[in-house]
Design an enzyme around this catalytic site. Sequence first.
Site, PDB file in Angstrom:
ATOM      1  N   CYS A 173     -11.868 -16.770   0.813  1.00  0.00           N
ATOM      2  CA  CYS A 173     -11.617 -15.388   1.227  1.00  0.00           C
ATOM      3  C   CYS A 173     -11.340 -14.478   0.045  1.00  0.00           C
ATOM      4  O   CYS A 173     -11.841 -13.351  -0.010  1.00  0.00           O
ATOM      5  CB  CYS A 173     -10.466 -15.333   2.232  1.00  0.00           C
ATOM      6  SG  CYS A 173      -8.947 -16.181   1.718  1.00  0.00           S
ATOM      7  N   CYS A 176     -15.009 -17.989   3.441  1.00  0.00           N
ATOM      8  CA  CYS A 176     -14.018 -18.964   3.893  1.00  0.00           C
ATOM      9  C   CYS A 176     -14.429 -20.349   3.443  1.00  0.00           C
ATOM     10  O   CYS A 176     -15.587 -20.744   3.611  1.00  0.00           O
ATOM     11  CB  CYS A 176     -13.877 -18.925   5.417  1.00  0.00           C
ATOM     12  SG  CYS A 176     -12.654 -20.098   6.059  1.00  0.00           S
ATOM     13  N   ALA A 207     -18.911 -50.219   4.762  1.00  0.00           N
ATOM     14  CA  ALA A 207     -19.614 -50.846   3.645  1.00  0.00           C
ATOM     15  C   ALA A 207     -20.018 -49.777   2.658  1.00  0.00           C
ATOM     16  O   ALA A 207     -20.219 -48.609   3.033  1.00  0.00           O
ATOM     17  CB  ALA A 207     -20.849 -51.601   4.143  1.00  0.00           C
ATOM     18  N   LYS A 228       1.230 -30.158   1.311  1.00  0.00           N
ATOM     19  CA  LYS A 228      -0.200 -30.351   1.536  1.00  0.00           C
ATOM     20  C   LYS A 228      -0.522 -30.485   3.030  1.00  0.00           C
ATOM     21  O   LYS A 228      -1.578 -31.002   3.400  1.00  0.00           O
ATOM     22  CB  LYS A 228      -0.689 -31.597   0.789  1.00  0.00           C
ATOM     23  CG  LYS A 228      -0.492 -31.544  -0.708  1.00  0.00           C
ATOM     24  CD  LYS A 228      -1.304 -30.448  -1.363  1.00  0.00           C
ATOM     25  CE  LYS A 228      -2.744 -30.817  -1.517  1.00  0.00           C
ATOM     26  NZ  LYS A 228      -3.508 -29.831  -2.309  1.00  0.00           N
ATOM     27  N   GLY A 272      -4.574 -14.211  10.948  1.00  0.00           N
ATOM     28  CA  GLY A 272      -5.627 -13.627  10.135  1.00  0.00           C
ATOM     29  C   GLY A 272      -6.603 -14.670   9.640  1.00  0.00           C
ATOM     30  O   GLY A 272      -7.651 -14.912  10.226  1.00  0.00           O
ATOM     31  N   TYR A 294       0.840  -1.194   0.000  1.00  0.00           N
ATOM     32  CA  TYR A 294       0.000   0.000   0.000  1.00  0.00           C
ATOM     33  C   TYR A 294       0.880   1.251   0.000  1.00  0.00           C
ATOM     34  O   TYR A 294       2.099   1.184  -0.124  1.00  0.00           O
ATOM     35  CB  TYR A 294      -0.974  -0.066   1.182  1.00  0.00           C
ATOM     36  CG  TYR A 294      -1.939  -1.210   1.024  1.00  0.00           C
ATOM     37  CD1 TYR A 294      -3.016  -1.119   0.142  1.00  0.00           C
ATOM     38  CD2 TYR A 294      -1.746  -2.421   1.701  1.00  0.00           C
ATOM     39  CE1 TYR A 294      -3.879  -2.197  -0.045  1.00  0.00           C
ATOM     40  CE2 TYR A 294      -2.603  -3.489   1.518  1.00  0.00           C
ATOM     41  CZ  TYR A 294      -3.669  -3.375   0.643  1.00  0.00           C
ATOM     42  OH  TYR A 294      -4.512  -4.435   0.442  1.00  0.00           O
TER      43      TYR A 294
END
Length: 656
Positions: free
Chosen positions: A361, A374, A465, A441, A330, A185
Amino acid sequence: MTVESTLNPSRTFDHLFRPGAIAGLRLRNRVVKSPNTTATSNPDGTVSQRTVNHYRRIGEGGAGLVMLEYTYVDDDASKSIHGQTGMSRQDHVAGMGWLVDEVHSTGAAVGLQLVHAGRQRFLGTAPMKSASTSSWDVAEMAFGVVPTPMTTEEIRGVVRSFGEAAARAHMARFDIVEVHAGHGYMITNFLSPHTNDRTDEYGGSFENRARILLEIVDSIRAHVPRTFPLSVRLSVTDYEPDGIQIEETVALCRLLEQHGVDVIHASGGHHALQEWEASSWYMPRQLHRWGWEKIKPAVSIPVIASGSLVTPEIADEILASGSADFVSLGRAMLADPDWAVKARTGRVLEIVPCIRCNDGCLERGLDQKRSVGCTVNPQVAEEGRFPLGTAATPKRVAVAGGGPAGLRMAAALHDRGHEVVLFEPAELGGALLHARGSTVKQDLAGLLVHLVHEVRRRGIEVRRARAAAAALAGFDSVVVATGAPQRAFTGPIAATDRLLGPGDVGPRREQISGHVVVVGGGFQGCETALRLAELPGVTVTVLERGEALMRGPEVKYDVMVLPKRLREAGVELRTGREVVAIEPNGVLARPAGSGQDGELVRADWVVLALGREPAPVALQDELAETGVPFVTIGSAQAPGRVYDALHSAYFAARLL
């Protein structure tokens, strides 16, 4: 050994839950809710009921300090995104005061983060004002707007606006105010040589590039009492080769302390290198630790650590080691607002883990001009509006399938008061089982652990089953959550003993060696290739028929970065290659659509990652014939991602 055995549910986290202090502000623990944009405010920047509900819910979850999302300071060019909170006018104070009182009622402290958008103005409109004309190419292509360099007069106006906005925050009775000086920013646009080519007193040397931030800090200090705590959030680096260097960041933190800053909130990255800012599943956890550990010994004020801390184990170790004084989470608290209270009471396996997918998000939330969402928590930004509730008439319900959709559905139905039987012939977890044992992962593996634990701790009956219509006749209702099959390879196959599907890689990782060819360069093939590249003694080639990888309905953040990660891992990527046959020693591939004879690409193992095809509907047809009511969820309804599995399960459960 069960899937839960990878975690210790009885562990305590004493360092996380010691009281802490920032200047004179006493906090009940060391857990900070990091500022995440929710885009729930009214168009004029005033808070809505949804905004208040969201932050009150976070406070109820046990965090010590709840930091409100980034908030614009003027009505010129500082607003960044739709639905953003504002503190640019007196009109904003009343609503902010309402929010503060609601969060205080939970026992948490609450802070306000102030920002100027700079070149990251996602409204798509001018004016866009920054240090220079340096633009983020993605935003420029999307909006056609290029930043205008700020004049000295405009800089002075913005400096004054930060001070006035901080004074309004003090009036609203916030406990602390924070300046957002990171993540690409406006202030970062000045700090970084990558985005600052000015030749005046705000460009060039480090002292000049830091000038605007120090002036903002001085302005705030002139507008609020010295006892009002002030934080600065910054990027330890923007990760640009010609950008912010850690040595300058450390020097900057020393100056900030001298100018009256009470705490440093250390993060990293910017939007053009999103993988370092909102890091995805293929990035390391606690990825900015190297940076904040250089800052901490250089200052005497507290340091807040931020960036994919995710689990209580990681967060507590950071504090125990002295690496930082507070931890900031966050997305993890979007996934589970009760993260802190569950960790404090030893219910670690009950924490709904953030899987760092950036799907709910960002991809399907903010990027679609919607409010934040989310993947694993369907109630984000809608807190209290869609509770599971208790069923008016308890039923006996069968859930067919123990993948993510079936597991989530079974737990939700149990919580609504139904008697649930889960049918799954194989190990619980379905498509999530492939994540076990892989570093890249690990977040998805954590979701697997959680979902299975939630079914087991409720004592839900699991029948080993396959669900058949005849066995389901006695149930009041049936949930079909059988997933979707892998798309089949239609060419000749001469060898099957070393032919794998993506789900086979995890269970057989100890056997796989040599060269592996992955057929298919969509998300499934690329993430499988990255998992394979982790294995010792393995080289990987991806063959994709199309001219580029990942051209399906993928999460854009994966598309932007995953091919680069594959190349960094040494994976050979070959596009425009059509596989026509599986041979004993490899695959035959030719230029796509050419009709030429194939060339043999040698392989010790072949992984077919061709995506999923629509699920068969035989079970639904049989249930319809027998008159048993049923609902279909997850990939059995339509092939999708984890988001689709969990959301379809949650909302279908509310209707049974």
